[in-house]
Design a protein around this motif. Structure first.
Motif, mmCIF file in Angstrom:
data_model
loop_
_atom_site.group_PDB
_atom_site.id
_atom_site.type_symbol
_atom_site.label_atom_id
_atom_site.label_comp_id
_atom_site.label_asym_id
_atom_site.label_seq_id
_atom_site.Cartn_x
_atom_site.Cartn_y
_atom_site.Cartn_z
ATOM 1 N N LEU A 14 0.826 -1.205 0.000
ATOM 2 C CA LEU A 14 0.000 0.000 0.000
ATOM 3 C C LEU A 14 0.865 1.260 0.000
ATOM 4 C CD1 LEU A 14 -2.747 1.394 0.218
ATOM 5 C CD2 LEU A 14 -2.602 1.122 2.711
ATOM 6 N N ALA A 15 1.916 1.260 0.811
ATOM 7 C CA ALA A 15 2.806 2.417 0.861
ATOM 8 C C ALA A 15 3.485 2.653 -0.485
ATOM 9 C CB ALA A 15 3.848 2.224 1.963
ATOM 10 N N ALA A 16 3.911 1.573 -1.135
ATOM 11 C CA ALA A 16 4.552 1.710 -2.451
ATOM 12 C C ALA A 16 3.580 2.281 -3.475
ATOM 13 C CB ALA A 16 5.094 0.352 -2.911
ATOM 14 N N GLY A 17 2.324 1.825 -3.413
ATOM 15 C CA GLY A 17 1.323 2.358 -4.345
ATOM 16 C C GLY A 17 1.091 3.842 -4.143
ATOM 17 N N LEU A 18 1.023 4.258 -2.878
ATOM 18 C CA LEU A 18 0.818 5.683 -2.591
ATOM 19 C C LEU A 18 2.007 6.518 -3.065
ATOM 20 C CD1 LEU A 18 -0.763 5.459 0.988
ATOM 21 C CD2 LEU A 18 -1.929 5.953 -1.168
ATOM 22 N N VAL A 19 3.233 5.993 -2.828
ATOM 23 C CA VAL A 19 4.428 6.724 -3.270
ATOM 24 C C VAL A 19 4.447 6.842 -4.794
ATOM 25 C CG1 VAL A 19 6.953 6.634 -3.387
ATOM 26 C CG2 VAL A 19 5.777 6.138 -1.228
ATOM 27 N N LEU A 20 4.068 5.753 -5.488
ATOM 28 C CA LEU A 20 4.050 5.784 -6.955
ATOM 29 C C LEU A 20 3.023 6.794 -7.478
ATOM 30 C CD1 LEU A 20 5.066 4.596 -9.603
ATOM 31 C CD2 LEU A 20 3.305 2.822 -9.407
ATOM 32 N N ALA A 21 1.829 6.829 -6.876
ATOM 33 C CA ALA A 21 0.812 7.789 -7.294
ATOM 34 C C ALA A 21 1.278 9.220 -7.078
ATOM 35 C CB ALA A 21 -0.494 7.540 -6.533
ATOM 36 N N ALA A 22 1.906 9.472 -5.907
ATOM 37 C CA ALA A 22 2.418 10.821 -5.641
ATOM 38 C C ALA A 22 3.506 11.194 -6.636
ATOM 39 C CB ALA A 22 2.950 10.900 -4.214
ATOM 40 N N LEU A 23 4.351 10.211 -7.003
ATOM 41 C CA LEU A 23 5.418 10.476 -7.966
ATOM 42 C C LEU A 23 4.864 10.830 -9.344
ATOM 43 C CD1 LEU A 23 8.467 10.487 -8.541
ATOM 44 C CD2 LEU A 23 8.285 8.039 -9.080
ATOM 45 N N VAL A 24 3.830 10.102 -9.766
ATOM 46 C CA VAL A 24 3.215 10.382 -11.077
ATOM 47 C C VAL A 24 2.621 11.783 -11.100
ATOM 48 C CG1 VAL A 24 1.336 9.732 -12.612
ATOM 49 C CG2 VAL A 24 2.801 7.971 -11.629
ATOM 50 N N VAL A 25 1.911 12.148 -10.037
ATOM 51 C CA VAL A 25 1.308 13.493 -9.969
ATOM 52 C C VAL A 25 2.386 14.564 -9.976
ATOM 53 C CG1 VAL A 25 -0.061 15.033 -8.534
ATOM 54 C CG2 VAL A 25 -0.766 12.659 -8.817
ATOM 55 N N THR A 26 3.476 14.337 -9.223
ATOM 56 C CA THR A 26 4.555 15.334 -9.160
ATOM 57 C C THR A 26 5.228 15.503 -10.512
ATOM 58 O OG1 THR A 26 4.919 14.756 -6.838
ATOM 59 C CG2 THR A 26 6.668 15.968 -7.965
ATOM 60 N N VAL A 27 5.513 14.396 -11.190
ATOM 61 C CA VAL A 27 6.159 14.467 -12.509
ATOM 62 C C VAL A 27 5.257 15.171 -13.518
ATOM 63 C CG1 VAL A 27 7.011 13.092 -14.439
ATOM 64 C CG2 VAL A 27 7.630 12.470 -12.112
ATOM 65 N N GLY A 28 3.947 14.864 -13.484
ATOM 66 C CA GLY A 28 3.022 15.524 -14.395
ATOM 67 C C GLY A 28 2.962 17.020 -14.172
ATOM 68 N N ALA A 29 2.911 17.419 -12.898
ATOM 69 C CA ALA A 29 2.881 18.857 -12.595
ATOM 70 C C ALA A 29 4.167 19.538 -13.038
ATOM 71 C CB ALA A 29 2.666 19.061 -11.101
ATOM 72 N N ALA A 30 5.315 18.855 -12.835
ATOM 73 C CA ALA A 30 6.599 19.444 -13.239
ATOM 74 C C ALA A 30 6.675 19.585 -14.753
ATOM 75 C CB ALA A 30 7.744 18.576 -12.726
ATOM 76 N N GLN A 31 6.204 18.582 -15.510
ATOM 77 C CA GLN A 31 6.225 18.666 -16.963
ATOM 78 C C GLN A 31 5.320 19.791 -17.464
ATOM 79 O OE1 GLN A 31 5.198 14.755 -18.317
ATOM 80 N NE2 GLN A 31 7.298 13.975 -18.123
ATOM 81 N N THR A 32 4.154 19.915 -16.849
ATOM 82 C CA THR A 32 3.244 20.988 -17.252
ATOM 83 C C THR A 32 3.863 22.357 -16.999
ATOM 84 O OG1 THR A 32 1.346 19.570 -16.736
ATOM 85 C CG2 THR A 32 0.935 21.939 -16.917
ATOM 86 N N ARG A 33 4.500 22.487 -15.825
ATOM 87 C CA ARG A 33 5.129 23.770 -15.496
ATOM 88 C C ARG A 33 6.296 24.062 -16.423
ATOM 89 N NH1 ARG A 33 6.951 25.494 -9.356
ATOM 90 N NH2 ARG A 33 7.469 27.681 -9.841
#
Length: 305
Positions: free
Chosen positions: A64-83
């Motif tokens: 569960l912790a790994a899944g949460l970390v992966l989801a947070a990583l995807v959101v962070t990378v997407g926001a960084a690419q958009t910016r």
């Protein structure tokens, strides 16, 4: 004392007060048993077996912790690419705006050059005809064809949409929406009748919003816009007609087309004002190009034969 045996008094047992919602048994049952019995039994069984809720084993918790970390990583990378892509998009947009501005300026320069060349050609034609004794005829042909600017008395007719058509209910331009009925707007067919009525009433030259009309001019519609020679017009529509001012005004208002415009005012709220003018200036038509008609040589051939 002797007498009739007395019957013991009958005592009525107290009745339980009736529930206020007794007449709504179905609704009461639904409210009291909102969860189906089968679902309740399944939930209780699952709870007794230790299933459901948060993971209990260490492996499950780590997953569960790994899944949460992966989801947070995807959101962070997407926001960084958009910016990171935002400045690139803004730069491309600015480049397009600059290109449009540059091409517009270039088109304006070319149009100005064309106007100068047209004036030069007209001057040379007039000079050539004057030397051959045909200057007066050339001037008349230029006025009637719209190739030269004209000045003189005439009428000024301003036609505008109805007041209800000036703004929509939310303050937007109704010409950009489909919520307003077209009965309150001036249409291309209305302007066609107005112009034809002015010609028939004796106008010698006509322009709409500064655009000179010729025998080759077309008044058409593109959506809600009125086009004159493929150039869009913006209301109010100012029609200038050179002619005998007061007489032209009277004849137009009494004509069938003038009465048609008056009916638009009365029935649909379209606004129109007409006034005689002592001095009007109409520009020359942008271009007068004859593509099909050719001068006849029949007389010349008969004269030479």
């Amino acid at each position: 004392m002797c007498g009739m045996p007395q019957q013991p008094p009958v005592r009525s047992s107290p009745t339980r007060p009736q529930r206020p919602d007794a007449s709504m048994s179905l609704i009461t049952n639904v409210m009291d048993h909102s969860l189906d019995d089968g679902y309740a039994e399944a939930a209780a069984r699952k709870k007794s077996l230790g299933e459901g809720g948060l993971p209990r084993t260490l492996r499950a918790k780590l997953g569960l912790a790994a899944g949460l970390v992966l989801a947070a990583l995807v959101v962070t990378v997407g926001a960084a690419q958009t910016r990171a892509a935002a400045p690139v998009v803004a730069k491309e947009r600015q480049e397009l705006i600059d290109r449009v501005d540059s091409e517009t300026a270039s088109a304006d320069k070319l149009e100005s050059a064309v106007d100068k060349l047209r004036d030069d050609v007209s001057t040379r034609q007039r000079a050539a005809l004057k030397s051959s004794g045909g200057s007066a005829k050339a001037d008349l042909v230029g006025v009637l064809s719209g190739a030269t600017a004209v000045r003189g008395p005439g009428v000024k007719l301003v036609v505008d949409d109805a007041k209800e058509a000036s703004t929509g209910g939310d303050g937007t331009n109704p010409r950009e929406t489909s919520g307003f009925s077209d009965t309150g707007r001036v249409r291309d067919r209305d302007m066609q009748r107005v112009v034809n009525g002015l010609w028939a009433s004796g106008a010698e030259a006509v322009s709409i919003n500064g655009q000179r009309l010729t025998a080759l001019s077309a008044i058409r519609a593109a959506g809600d816009a009125i086009l004159v020679d493929n150039r869009p017009l913006v209301p109010p529509y100012t029609v200038l007609a050179v002619g005998d001012g007061q007489r032209l005004s009277t004849r137009f208002q009494n004509s069938a087309d003038g009465l048609y415009l008056h009916a638009l005012e009365q029935n649909f709220g379209i606004r129109a004002t007409i006034s005689a003018q002592g001095d009007l200036r109409l520009p020359a038509a942008p271009s007068v190009i004859v593509r099909t008609a050719q001068p006849s040589t029949e007389k010349t051939e008969k004269g030479t034969s």
